[in-house]
Design an enzyme around this catalytic site. Structure first.
Site, PDB file in Angstrom:
ATOM      1  N   HIS A 124       0.735  -1.324   0.126  1.00  0.00           N
ATOM      2  CA  HIS A 124       0.058   0.236  -0.064  1.00  0.00           C
ATOM      3  C   HIS A 124       0.790   1.318  -0.131  1.00  0.00           C
ATOM      4  O   HIS A 124       0.243   2.248   0.374  1.00  0.00           O
ATOM      5  CB  HIS A 124      -1.131   0.128   1.356  1.00  0.00           C
ATOM      6  CG  HIS A 124      -0.125  -0.014   2.338  1.00  0.00           C
ATOM      7  ND1 HIS A 124      -0.574  -0.860   3.687  1.00  0.00           N
ATOM      8  CD2 HIS A 124       0.935   0.584   3.170  1.00  0.00           C
ATOM      9  CE1 HIS A 124      -0.110  -0.459   4.720  1.00  0.00           C
ATOM     10  NE2 HIS A 124       0.790   0.212   4.343  1.00  0.00           N
ATOM     11  N   HIS A 182      -1.538   4.926  10.029  1.00  0.00           N
ATOM     12  CA  HIS A 182      -0.196   5.670  10.042  1.00  0.00           C
ATOM     13  C   HIS A 182      -0.456   7.047  10.501  1.00  0.00           C
ATOM     14  O   HIS A 182       0.136   8.089  10.106  1.00  0.00           O
ATOM     15  CB  HIS A 182       0.160   5.851   8.577  1.00  0.00           C
ATOM     16  CG  HIS A 182       0.438   4.751   7.592  1.00  0.00           C
ATOM     17  ND1 HIS A 182      -0.397   3.907   7.210  1.00  0.00           N
ATOM     18  CD2 HIS A 182       1.664   3.981   7.492  1.00  0.00           C
ATOM     19  CE1 HIS A 182       0.001   2.901   6.617  1.00  0.00           C
ATOM     20  NE2 HIS A 182       1.380   2.883   6.575  1.00  0.00           N
ATOM     21  N   HIS A 221      10.541  -3.421   4.028  1.00  0.00           N
ATOM     22  CA  HIS A 221      11.166  -2.019   3.672  1.00  0.00           C
ATOM     23  C   HIS A 221      11.382  -1.391   4.994  1.00  0.00           C
ATOM     24  O   HIS A 221      10.746  -1.684   5.893  1.00  0.00           O
ATOM     25  CB  HIS A 221      10.174  -1.406   2.942  1.00  0.00           C
ATOM     26  CG  HIS A 221       8.840  -0.893   3.445  1.00  0.00           C
ATOM     27  ND1 HIS A 221       8.079  -2.028   3.770  1.00  0.00           N
ATOM     28  CD2 HIS A 221       8.121   0.215   4.035  1.00  0.00           C
ATOM     29  CE1 HIS A 221       6.803  -1.534   4.179  1.00  0.00           C
ATOM     30  NE2 HIS A 221       7.071  -0.036   4.264  1.00  0.00           N
ATOM     31  N   GLU A 279       4.674  -4.763   8.873  1.00  0.00           N
ATOM     32  CA  GLU A 279       3.020  -4.813   8.088  1.00  0.00           C
ATOM     33  C   GLU A 279       2.746  -6.210   7.655  1.00  0.00           C
ATOM     34  O   GLU A 279       1.519  -6.329   7.272  1.00  0.00           O
ATOM     35  CB  GLU A 279       3.352  -3.744   6.929  1.00  0.00           C
ATOM     36  CG  GLU A 279       3.236  -2.240   7.445  1.00  0.00           C
ATOM     37  CD  GLU A 279       3.158  -1.215   6.579  1.00  0.00           C
ATOM     38  OE1 GLU A 279       3.363  -0.308   6.709  1.00  0.00           O
ATOM     39  OE2 GLU A 279       3.543  -1.650   5.314  1.00  0.00           O
TER      40      GLU A 279
END
Length: 284
Positions: free
Chosen positions: A12, A59, A193, A240
């Site tokens: 995403h 977030h 990441h 995530e």
């Protein structure tokens, strides 16, 4: 009676949203990623799900470091996307399904989980980007949204096993729902990441491929690493994968992989898309 038709697992990263906004789907840099959605579009056109239950991470839009629930479930009649500064102007609202949301909340509490219930909730790129990828150009989204946020930001984080068990509880709740809706489950985020510190830009293709190869046939293989192991392996944002693990739990035991796409890099992220069909298609 309700039915879970399958699951969609996808990155995403907000850069994808900017690429959509700029019409870069056929750009050589982006095309390998966007091409991975052709089977997803075919699946959605054939199955025509009514509801999307989305496991994702907030977030800082609804929750920040001073108030960070481990799990939160939306029970609003509508959700709006609010950009957190990425310049992604997706203005279509997301219709909710409060009755199903409350049923899921009640059932997961009965399974001894303690989610925060949100009768008013905004959604960020973790929901907006996957929806734009799955239903590009539509005037209105054809599914109602049940968002389930998992803390992947503020330690202590939930364990992979706990997220998997949450997903299984949500799956049981969906299958016990008395409506006639067809449900598709989403897990969004990742893959490996890291956005900050000395390891900024960290990508671990070996770990990513381990997750991709085991997601359908052996999801419990993903539970062998605790959250700190995952941070070490996949980066601080690679955790995530917890959202994927929860969504896979909701699908239950027997699934069939219809498509898998892996592309490195998208921005500074290892991006992937997996489509799983619920081969049991259990009716409640």
């Amino acid at each position: 009676m309700s039915q879970i038709c399958g699951g969609i697992f996808t990155s995403h990263v907000p850069g994808i949203g900017n690429a959509i906004a700029k019409g870069l789907q056929q750009d050589p840099y982006w095309k390998p990623f966007f091409d991975g959605f052709a089977p997803v579009h075919k699946f959605l056109a054939e199955e025509k799900p009514d509801v999307a239950v989305v496991f994702y991470n907030d977030h800082g839009l609804n929750f920040f470091l001073d108030k960070m629930p481990t799990f939160a479930i939306g029970a609003a009649p509508e959700y709006k996307h609010e950009d957190e500064g990425w310049g992604i102007a997706f203005e279509r609202p997301y219709p909710g399904h409060p009755d199903l949301s409350w049923h899921i909340i009640e059932q997961v509490v009965a399974s001894e989980f303690d989610p925060v219930t949100c009768q008013s909730m905004l959604v960020d790129h973790a929901v907006a980007v996957p929806f734009e990828l799955c239903w590009p150009g539509s005037d209105a989204f054809p599914v109602k949204l049940v968002p389930i946020a998992i803390n992947t930001v503020q330690h202590p984080l939930p364990s992979p096993k706990r997220c998997h068990e949450l997903g299984k509880a949500v799956g049981r709740a969906i299958e016990s729902w008395g409506g006639e809706e067809k449900v598709v489950v989403f897990g969004t985020g990742g893959l490996s990441h890291q956005l900050e510190g000395e390891r900024a830009g960290h990508i671990n293709t070996d770990y990513d491929k381990f997750c991709l190869s085991n997601l359908a046939p052996d999801p419990e293989a993903l539970l062998q690493h605790d959250t700190l192991d995952i941070v070490e392996l996949a980066g601080s944002q690679g955790v995530e994968i917890l959202n994927w693990i929860a969504a896979r739990g909701a699908l239950g035991g027997k699934v069939r992989e219809l498509a898998s796409n892996y592309h490195v890099p998208i921005s500074n992220t290892a991006a992937a898309t997996v489509l799983l069909e619920n081969s049991e298609k259990v009716l409640a």
